[in-house]
Scaffold this active site. Structure first.
Site, short mmCIF file in Angstrom:
data_model
loop_
_atom_site.label_atom_id
_atom_site.label_comp_id
_atom_site.label_asym_id
_atom_site.label_seq_id
_atom_site.Cartn_x
_atom_site.Cartn_y
_atom_site.Cartn_z
N GLY A 79 29.83 -6.99 2.85
CA GLY A 79 28.60 -7.68 2.47
C GLY A 79 28.85 -8.87 1.59
N GLY B 299 32.84 -5.67 -0.76
CA GLY B 299 33.29 -5.44 0.60
C GLY B 299 32.80 -6.45 1.62
CB SER C 257 25.73 -8.59 -0.24
OG SER C 257 24.55 -8.84 -0.96
CB THR C 258 27.30 -5.48 -5.08
OG1 THR C 258 27.48 -4.16 -4.54
CG2 THR C 258 25.82 -5.72 -5.39
CE1 TYR D 62 29.08 4.03 8.57
CE2 TYR D 62 30.75 4.35 10.27
CZ TYR D 62 30.08 3.52 9.40
OH TYR D 62 30.39 2.18 9.36
#
Length: 264
Positions: A20, A18, A15-16, A154
């Site tokens: 998050g 984007g 969550s640093t 992905y």
């Protein structure tokens, strides 16, 4: 609808920046005590300051650790041992020709995108079940349903997250704990901007590059634009609230109508 998460602690992995970080801000604005996670102390500390400023609250802390490893997981659990809302957002993506994805890369994607979530659920579900209340959200993707040819590995991990969510929802049955997936559509983040440039080139303006990307690579989108991270966060905040008490085992879509299917 007024969502009040006062007294609840929420951990948002990856969550640093984007999606998050937008989720962390949304939960903090709803009154939750929010724990921001990233791999490095410096980026986590910077993100904590940003979330505090955007949410208008000081009740935001950090827990640095690489959740793709057992050691990093232990560090995060030591910093955030008691959680009411778990949002498994950590993930990596990138375009690679399918036949060039080697075993190591397949395993790396699984470790980061799937097993990190499983580790966190194993850690927190028992305490949530004992309390009789909890929320677990796994951030999946339209790529779970519409597997992109340019990043099969992905798509595979996001499909796996849908199974993980449904399975653990059954494990939590009758406990007051809900487990859901959020299927995020093509979203506007710094990482996606780089990804778009990788596919369409650097010659166009961002608006032109985005338009070309949507037309060529994501033509199914009904909103015909990238989704903003805050739009994903709105769904997560709702699902984290008491209002969503009857929603569990589901795959909720915030995909701009990208997935051409009625269900999920």
């Amino acid at each position: 609808m007024h969502i009040d998460l006062s007294g609840k602690t929420a951990l948002v992995t990856g969550s640093t920046q984007g999606i998050g970080r937008a989720i962390a801000v949304g939960l903090a604005r709803a009154g939750a005590r929010v724990v921001v996670n990233g791999r490095r102390n410096d980026t986590v500390e910077e993100a904590v300051l940003c979330v505090r400023a955007e949410a208008g609250t000081d009740d935001v802390t950090g827990a640095a650790g690489d959740l793709a490893t057992a050691e990093g997981t232990r560090a995060v659990l030591a910093a955030a041992p008691d959680v009411d809302v778990l949002v498994n957002n950590l993930g990596v993506f990138g375009a690679t020709p399918p036949l060039e994805i080697d075993d190591a890369e397949w395993l790396r994607y699984f470790e980061i995108n799937v097993l990190s979530a499983v580790r966190m659920i194993r850690a927190f579900l028992p305490q949530m079940r004992e309390r009789g209340w909890g929320r677990i959200l796994n951030i999946a993707s339209d790529s779970a349903v519409v597997i992109p040819a340019e990043m099969i590995h992905y798509g595979m991990t996001k499909t796996a997250l849908l199974s993980v969510s449904r399975g653990f929802a059954k494990e939590a049955a009758g406990s007051g704990v809900t487990v859901n997936s959020v299927i995020a559509g093509p979203t506007h983040t710094a990482g996606v901007e780089d990804f778009v440039r990788q596919l369409v080139g650097d010659q166009a303006s961002w608006d032109e590059a985005q338009r070309e990307f949507m037309i060529k690579y994501r033509p199914q989108s009904l909103i015909q634009r990238l989704i903003e991270p805050e739009e994903i966060a709105n769904m997560v905040v709702y699902l984290s609230s008491p209002y969503a008490s009857a929603t569990t085992g589901g795959a909720l879509r915030v995909d701009g109508g990208y997935v051409d299917s009625i269900l999920p």
